[in-house]
Design an enzyme around this catalytic site. Sequence first.
Site, PDB file in Angstrom:
ATOM      1  N   HIS A 117       6.992   1.712 -12.856  1.00 23.48           N
ATOM      2  CA  HIS A 117       5.626   1.304 -12.502  1.00 23.48           C
ATOM      3  C   HIS A 117       5.611   0.113 -11.553  1.00 23.48           C
ATOM      4  O   HIS A 117       4.559  -0.498 -11.359  1.00 23.48           O
ATOM      5  CB  HIS A 117       4.819   0.976 -13.761  1.00 23.48           C
ATOM      6  CG  HIS A 117       4.512   2.175 -14.599  1.00 23.48           C
ATOM      7  ND1 HIS A 117       3.986   2.096 -15.880  1.00 23.48           N
ATOM      8  CD2 HIS A 117       4.656   3.507 -14.347  1.00 23.48           C
ATOM      9  CE1 HIS A 117       3.821   3.311 -16.370  1.00 23.48           C
ATOM     10  NE2 HIS A 117       4.228   4.181 -15.467  1.00 23.48           N
ATOM     11  N   CYS A 125       0.758  -5.317   0.908  1.00 23.01           N
ATOM     12  CA  CYS A 125      -0.461  -5.605   1.654  1.00 23.01           C
ATOM     13  C   CYS A 125      -1.547  -4.616   1.256  1.00 23.01           C
ATOM     14  O   CYS A 125      -1.307  -3.406   1.207  1.00 23.01           O
ATOM     15  CB  CYS A 125      -0.204  -5.542   3.153  1.00 23.01           C
ATOM     16  SG  CYS A 125      -1.668  -5.928   4.151  1.00 23.01           S
ATOM     17  N   CYS A 129      -0.997  -2.579   6.469  1.00 23.02           N
ATOM     18  CA  CYS A 129      -0.693  -2.917   7.863  1.00 23.02           C
ATOM     19  C   CYS A 129       0.719  -2.528   8.284  1.00 23.02           C
ATOM     20  O   CYS A 129       1.068  -2.632   9.451  1.00 23.02           O
ATOM     21  CB  CYS A 129      -0.895  -4.418   8.091  1.00 23.02           C
ATOM     22  SG  CYS A 129       0.378  -5.473   7.321  1.00 23.02           S
ATOM     23  N   CYS A 157      -0.980 -11.332   2.894  1.00 25.67           N
ATOM     24  CA  CYS A 157       0.106 -10.649   3.591  1.00 25.67           C
ATOM     25  C   CYS A 157       0.709 -11.571   4.648  1.00 25.67           C
ATOM     26  O   CYS A 157      -0.028 -12.155   5.459  1.00 25.67           O
ATOM     27  CB  CYS A 157      -0.422  -9.371   4.230  1.00 25.67           C
ATOM     28  SG  CYS A 157       0.780  -8.527   5.289  1.00 25.67           S
ATOM     29  N   CYS A 160      -0.239  -9.751   8.417  1.00 20.23           N
ATOM     30  CA  CYS A 160      -1.593  -9.673   8.975  1.00 20.23           C
ATOM     31  C   CYS A 160      -2.554 -10.688   8.389  1.00 20.23           C
ATOM     32  O   CYS A 160      -3.675 -10.831   8.893  1.00 20.23           O
ATOM     33  CB  CYS A 160      -2.150  -8.264   8.798  1.00 20.23           C
ATOM     34  SG  CYS A 160      -2.558  -7.845   7.078  1.00 20.23           S
TER      35      CYS A 160
END
Length: 270
Positions: A117, A125, A129, A157, A160
């Site tokens: 899991h 992100c 991206c 992130c 980005c």
Amino acid sequence: MLRGADALLICAGAGMGVDSGLPDFRGPEGFWRAYPPYRALGLRFEELADPVHFADDPELAWGFYGHRLGLYRSTVPHEGFGVLRAWARRPVRVFTSNVDGQFQRAGFADDVVAECHGSIHHLQCLTGCGQQVWPADGASVQVDPMTMRAAAPLPSCPACGGLARPNILMFGDWSWDPARTQPQLDAHTGWLRSLRAEGRRLAVVEIGAGTAVPTVRRQAELASASSGALVRINVREPAVRHGRGVGIAAPAAATLLALDEHLRGPAGRG
């Protein structure tokens, strides 16, 4: 079963961490005892462990996962983990649905653990991206213990600057990035196949894996199908329904310590 094994597979569910002080989120009442603010909101574990909250209410989402991240970072694995490490003198692997990283914290190498899991100690992100999954080592989340909501700034992130989320497979999760987990699962499958091809005897020790989400139990039963060497340690659901193996209705740490003492007895020496 354990003495005669050439290799050992450890299959662990949420019950493995209970003796370390971690909640197992069993049923709404168990979850609400661990997190009283959510009782007032009427929110269950299944409703919070939903990726949709990262888009529509990120402070709520990161309040839940940020608290868990801090909890898992501060938790010391119980003595049973040390027993399993000592048993790892033979080839060993771990298959777990737990996202807490306790096996690695207890000294197991990352490359022998398959986290089906994902892991809360890694991020992805939310915007997709293209940034690869990265460690959460630098992430810090401040959570108000009364409201269980996170305060800005939230993890972002590095590519980005968009919102990040834990690299965990949640309920109804179509955006989970399996790039880190899939190689673990592939290595796990390859290892089991090589053991069968070489005729090596495998013992499976399953700990704290319930039937509500039976991924770990099924893995333990499949891996032990040919040998029947399954030891199932589970306080509430110890039955071995395929008729092969041993079920023990007791907690993880005490049972592993008792088994280790038995293995170290006269019959286990020499």
